[in-house]
Design a protein around this motif. Structure first.
Motif, short mmCIF file in Angstrom:
data_model
loop_
_atom_site.label_atom_id
_atom_site.label_comp_id
_atom_site.label_asym_id
_atom_site.label_seq_id
_atom_site.Cartn_x
_atom_site.Cartn_y
_atom_site.Cartn_z
N LYS A 72 -52.90 -6.05 -16.61
CA LYS A 72 -51.66 -5.73 -15.66
C LYS A 72 -50.79 -4.73 -16.13
O LYS A 72 -50.45 -3.82 -15.42
CB LYS A 72 -50.85 -6.80 -15.40
N SER A 276 -41.81 -6.12 -21.58
CA SER A 276 -40.85 -7.10 -22.07
C SER A 276 -39.84 -7.48 -21.39
O SER A 276 -39.65 -6.57 -20.42
CB SER A 276 -40.50 -6.69 -23.35
N ASP A 277 -39.25 -8.69 -21.31
CA ASP A 277 -38.23 -8.97 -20.86
C ASP A 277 -36.79 -8.91 -21.67
O ASP A 277 -35.68 -9.49 -21.28
CB ASP A 277 -38.13 -10.48 -19.99
N ALA A 278 -36.97 -8.24 -22.88
CA ALA A 278 -35.92 -8.23 -23.76
C ALA A 278 -34.88 -7.35 -23.11
O ALA A 278 -35.12 -6.31 -22.25
CB ALA A 278 -36.25 -7.47 -24.91
N CYS A 279 -33.49 -7.91 -23.26
CA CYS A 279 -32.39 -6.76 -22.47
C CYS A 279 -32.13 -5.75 -23.76
O CYS A 279 -32.86 -5.62 -24.83
CB CYS A 279 -31.23 -7.59 -22.40
N SER A 280 -31.16 -4.95 -23.35
CA SER A 280 -30.80 -3.79 -24.47
C SER A 280 -30.44 -4.05 -25.71
O SER A 280 -30.44 -5.28 -26.09
CB SER A 280 -29.66 -2.88 -23.89
N ASP A 296 -36.11 -2.58 -27.70
CA ASP A 296 -35.07 -3.49 -27.02
C ASP A 296 -34.98 -4.76 -27.59
O ASP A 296 -35.85 -5.20 -28.37
CB ASP A 296 -35.39 -3.48 -25.52
N GLY A 297 -33.81 -5.28 -27.39
CA GLY A 297 -33.50 -6.74 -27.63
C GLY A 297 -33.22 -7.25 -29.28
O GLY A 297 -33.28 -7.88 -29.61
N GLY B 33 -26.10 -3.07 -16.66
CA GLY B 33 -26.35 -3.59 -17.97
C GLY B 33 -27.55 -3.10 -18.64
O GLY B 33 -28.28 -3.55 -19.59
N GLY B 34 -28.04 -1.70 -18.35
CA GLY B 34 -28.88 -1.12 -19.38
C GLY B 34 -30.29 -1.19 -18.67
O GLY B 34 -30.95 -0.24 -18.68
N LYS B 35 -30.66 -2.41 -18.56
CA LYS B 35 -32.23 -2.31 -18.11
C LYS B 35 -32.38 -2.98 -16.78
O LYS B 35 -33.53 -3.34 -16.52
CB LYS B 35 -32.96 -3.21 -19.29
N PHE B 36 -31.45 -3.43 -16.26
CA PHE B 36 -31.27 -4.32 -15.03
C PHE B 36 -30.92 -3.53 -13.68
O PHE B 36 -30.27 -2.31 -13.82
CB PHE B 36 -30.76 -5.73 -15.24
N GLN B 73 -44.00 -8.73 -8.79
CA GLN B 73 -44.70 -8.99 -10.26
C GLN B 73 -43.45 -9.20 -11.61
O GLN B 73 -43.58 -10.28 -12.23
CB GLN B 73 -45.55 -8.10 -10.28
N ASP B 78 -44.89 -12.73 -7.37
CA ASP B 78 -46.12 -12.40 -6.61
C ASP B 78 -47.01 -13.39 -6.41
O ASP B 78 -47.75 -13.68 -7.59
CB ASP B 78 -46.85 -11.29 -7.58
N LEU B 267 -26.76 -11.51 -22.71
CA LEU B 267 -28.07 -11.04 -22.39
C LEU B 267 -29.21 -11.23 -23.28
O LEU B 267 -30.18 -11.41 -23.02
CB LEU B 267 -28.27 -9.58 -21.62
N LEU B 268 -28.73 -11.32 -24.53
CA LEU B 268 -29.70 -11.73 -25.78
C LEU B 268 -30.15 -13.13 -25.68
O LEU B 268 -31.19 -13.40 -26.14
CB LEU B 268 -29.12 -11.24 -27.01
N ARG B 270 -32.03 -15.89 -24.74
CA ARG B 270 -33.52 -15.99 -24.46
C ARG B 270 -34.00 -17.27 -23.59
O ARG B 270 -34.84 -17.15 -23.13
CB ARG B 270 -34.57 -15.66 -25.47
N ILE B 274 -33.31 -12.62 -17.84
CA ILE B 274 -33.12 -11.83 -16.66
C ILE B 274 -34.40 -10.85 -16.57
O ILE B 274 -34.54 -10.31 -17.75
CB ILE B 274 -31.82 -11.19 -16.66
N TYR B 275 -35.22 -10.94 -15.73
CA TYR B 275 -36.58 -9.90 -15.43
C TYR B 275 -35.91 -8.63 -14.71
O TYR B 275 -35.24 -8.82 -13.74
CB TYR B 275 -37.41 -10.78 -14.78
#
Lengths: 371, 401
Positions: A72, A276-280, A296-297, B33-36, B73, B78, B267-268, B270, B274-275
């Protein structure tokens, strides 16, 4: 069908990667903070419009299987074709169940049914999984077709080790000699990246196996060199074959140079990695971070210099990390000092520990070890 | 195929108070927030709560949001049955109309919900930053045998007049609802998160649609109507981080909250990931002459300058000699050599050219009464040495040379 089918070889072979291969095969060695080595070749193929990729694997492939999953991440999860995993155990009986492949032709022979039935494309690109490169393979295919070659071999004028394969090219680009284990390497070094027509490949594999021949470079490139039109495609861009701890370390540290990153991660041909779903990453007010690649993360409260940090690395207050490569989820506790260390996944360095490798002999800490 | 619970996410709002950022996209698509993006929070909460069927109601500028959500996804939405569905207004035999209000948006999609024949429907909004387990709220809804459960949180008494306030009895059953009361009797504010028993809700939506005087809104119509009719409505108390990011100030605040663990927005963490969907790019590079402190940096960043107390999104560039502090830089923003960015929000792909200055610290403001965050909308380009004072807002029509 027009286009190329990708075949990636990911079976055990002799390397000097030591502890890094304790739990994995060379293609799944983490590199560059966010990638596995095989991501580069997979991305090269996908960026060249390759829709189907078969990966011949044998040996410690659990980490490779986890990484590739259903393909994927590279957009290779398709209804038709896409990524096909070709584990050796499913085919070994064809060859009397031998443990290891002696060469590429033997590996291909083990998946002959796949080659005959599932390769829809007119051409096949064969590649190793230990090459870090960003090459437009569609250009190589164009060149192959335009030149009317039988086999196009990608090679570089940048010298490597004597055990590598070297080609001698004539003015037209035709390979006139193939040699390896040279005392004084000269000519163009092979990157073990080949393009040829599917039907030719199947014919060559059948022919070789009928004569108990198994080596692509010996039995095909050398012995058939005069009968086949072998063409050298010279690529002098960045190309790093990861084969020893030392060259893993050196080639990784090169990624701190912006010109190399600009070439390897050029936006028009992105390198895809497993998401990855790591945040910043968070850098603390007391944290320091100089000349480093940071995934990240990470949580950086100490000092990080000239290093590469993978996802989720934690560097606690007072800790100093210099010239290191720290894999996923490494924890460097308070006041620990690391110099020229490669730490595999989930390594824990306890408070105040001091570990010194040297840039010419980096210290490798095996996965999950606690110091 | 029957589902126990379906989520309906209201994402059609223009977000007019964020206007420089939402000129081309709906508010839920605004990066955070940087990635979201903002919508990642309710979508991820759904996934983490075990809700696998989500309708996203869109209306205003939906293109960016549609392509972001795609097939769902990144949030594992999905699915063979269920998954995430974008629900724009559509034409039917009796005519076509835009979504007139939050209740009407769901009314127009009764057919969608009925496809899954659910017992319960969760109604969410696309402009809140929080982590919540909706399955725990659903447990409360079932245990109380309620017709409607409303998530509430205690807010400071002096802020209560800004919220919809729930007055409850000893068992947290809602006895009265007051929208923005001048003299609040309680400090339990509605978070705009509701669970309804579907058949009950369905009936009220139809009745509301037939009422020509209704403004077809949950807060103004449906909730008061249900309360007046004596339906069982209970409060679900939420403790934890929650912020409505409907204004530029609150959006900036919420980003800054990421940098202080005491805020509760970690957000660290786990345990409740958050996706989001992010482009492929190499890890962040922090250069020789950089100085980074108390900041969040995402992949693809190249930092050669000074970055303090800031949130840098994917692919942000801060060149040598540039200074960034107390700012939120959205994906692809570039701060060139010697530029200074303070107390600002830079939208996606903005360019702050060499030597330009954006915003200033509150203590440096000439007139403290007029101080505020400086905001550059997406694709804004400043000229070299241009000065953008505090509280200024520029959009992409501003292309300095």
């Amino acid at each position: 069908m027009k286009g190329m089918h990708g075949i990636i070889f990911s079976y055990e072979k002799k390397t000097g990667l030591r502890e890094l291969l304790e739990h994995r095969i060379h293609g799944s060695v983490p590199i560059g903070g966010d990638y596995r080595v095989v991501d580069f070749m997979l991305s090269n193929m996908v960026n060249a419009g390759v829709q189907d990729v078969g990966i011949i694997m044998q040996g410690k492939c659990q980490s490779m299987l986890d990484h590739l999953s259903n393909g994927k991440s590279w957009d290779l999860s398709r209804k038709h074709g896409g990524l096909t995993l070709l584990p050796a155990f499913a085919y070994a009986e064809n060859r009397g169940g031998v443990g290891k492949f002696r060469g590429k032709v033997e590996a291909l022979a083990c998946v002959l049914d796949y080659l005959v039935e599932d390769v829809r494309q007119d051409y096949v690109v064969l590649a190793d999984s230990d090459l870090v490169i960003n090459i437009p393979l569609d250009d190589v295919l164009q060149d192959h077709i335009a030149a009317g070659a039988d086999i196009t071999c990608v090679c570089t004028s940048v010298p490597g080790e004597s055990s590598d394969t070297y080609f001698k090219l004539d003015d037209s680009g035709r390979i006139v000699d193939t040699a390896y284990d040279l005392y004084n390497p000269e000519g163009y070094r092979s990157l073990n990246l080949y393009i040829l027509a599917t039907d030719l490949l199947i014919r060559l594999v059948r022919d070789c196996m009928a004569h108990n021949q198994y080596s692509f470079r010996h039995n095909i490139l050398q012995e058939m060199g005069s009968k086949l039109q072998l063409r050298g495609y010279v690529w002098d861009g960045y190309a790093a074959r990861i084969s020893t701890v030392q060259n893993y370390y050196d080639r990784s540290m090169e990624l701190l140079q912006s010109d190399i990153r600009a070439e390897l991660f050029c936006p028009e041909r992105p390198i895809y990695a497993k998401e990855s779903d790591a945040c910043s990453t968070y850098v603390d007010p007391d944290g320091e971070c100089i000349n480093s690649l940071i995934a990240d993360g990470c949580d950086i409260q100490g000092s990080v210099k000239n290093s590469i940090l993978f996802r989720g690395v934690k560097v606690e207050k007072g800790a100093k990390v210099e010239g290191c490569i720290l894999f996923k989820n490494t924890v460097v506790k308070k006041d620990a000092v690391l110099h020229s260390v490669i730490a595999d996944k989930y390594v824990v360095i306890n408070e105040g520990r001091q570990l010194m490798g040297h840039e010419h002999y980096p210290l490798v800490l095996g996965r999950g070890s606690e110091v | 195929m029957k589902k126990e619970c379906v989520a309906m996410l209201l994402a059609g709002g223009q977000g007019s108070r964020l206007y420089v950022l939402t000129g081309d996209m709906a508010k839920p698509a605004v990066p955070f927030g940087g990635k979201f993006r903002i919508i990642d929070f309710p979508l991820s909460n759904c996934t983490n709560s075990g809700i696998d069927t989500v309708g996203v109601l869109t209306q205003y500028r939906p293109l960016e949001l549609n392509s972001y959500i795609g097939n769902g996804q990144p949030w594992e939405l999905d699915r063979m049955h269920g998954g995430v569905h974008i629900l724009p207004p559509y034409q039917s035999a009796t005519g076509a109309s835009w979504y007139k209000g939050t209740a009407n948006a769901i009314y127009q999609n009764i057919g969608f919900v009925d496809l899954y024949d659910p017992e319960y429907v969760v109604v969410l909004s696309g402009d809140h930053i929080y982590k919540m387990d909706y399955s725990d709220m659903l447990r409360r809804h079932k245990e109380a045998e309620a017709d409607c459960t409303i998530a509430v949180m205690e807010v400071p008494w002096d802020e209560a007049p800004r919220f919809g306030i729930m007055n409850v009895d000893g068992e947290d059953t809602i006895v009265e609802f007051e929208e923005k009361p001048k003299n609040p009797k309680s400090n339990l504010a509605s978070m705009g998160i509701y669970i309804f028993s579907w058949q009950k809700m369905r009936a009220y939506l139809i009745a509301d649609e037939n009422d020509e005087n209704s403004s077809n809104d949950f807060g103004k119509n449906i909730i008061p109507n249900m309360l007046a009719a004596g339906e069982k409505m209970v409060a679900y108390r939420f403790e934890g981080y929650w912020k409505d990011v409907g204004t530029l100030d609150s959006l900036w605040d919420a980003n800054m909250d990421m940098l202080s663990p005491a805020s509760g927005l970690n957000l660290l963490d786990r345990a409740w990931p958050i996706y989001g969907r992010t482009p492929s790019c190499p890890p962040a590079f922090v250069g020789e002459k950089s100085d980074v402190g108390n900041s969040a940096i995402a992949k693809g960043c190249v930092i050669e300058g000074e970055v303090k107390n800031s949130v840098l999104s994917v692919g942000v560039t801060v060149k040598e000699g540039a200074q960034v502090s107390y700012s939120v830089l959205m994906p692809g923003a570039v701060v060139e050599e010697g530029a200074v960015v303070q107390y600002a929000i830079l939208g996606e792909n903005t360019v702050v050219a060499k030597g330009a200055k954006v915003g200033c610290a509150p203590e440096c403001a000439e007139d403290p009464g007029k101080w505020g965050i400086a905001v550059l909308g997406p694709n804004t380009k400043l000229a070299e040495n241009e000065i953008v004072p505090a509280k200024t807002m520029l959009d992409k029509t501003h292309q300095g040379v």
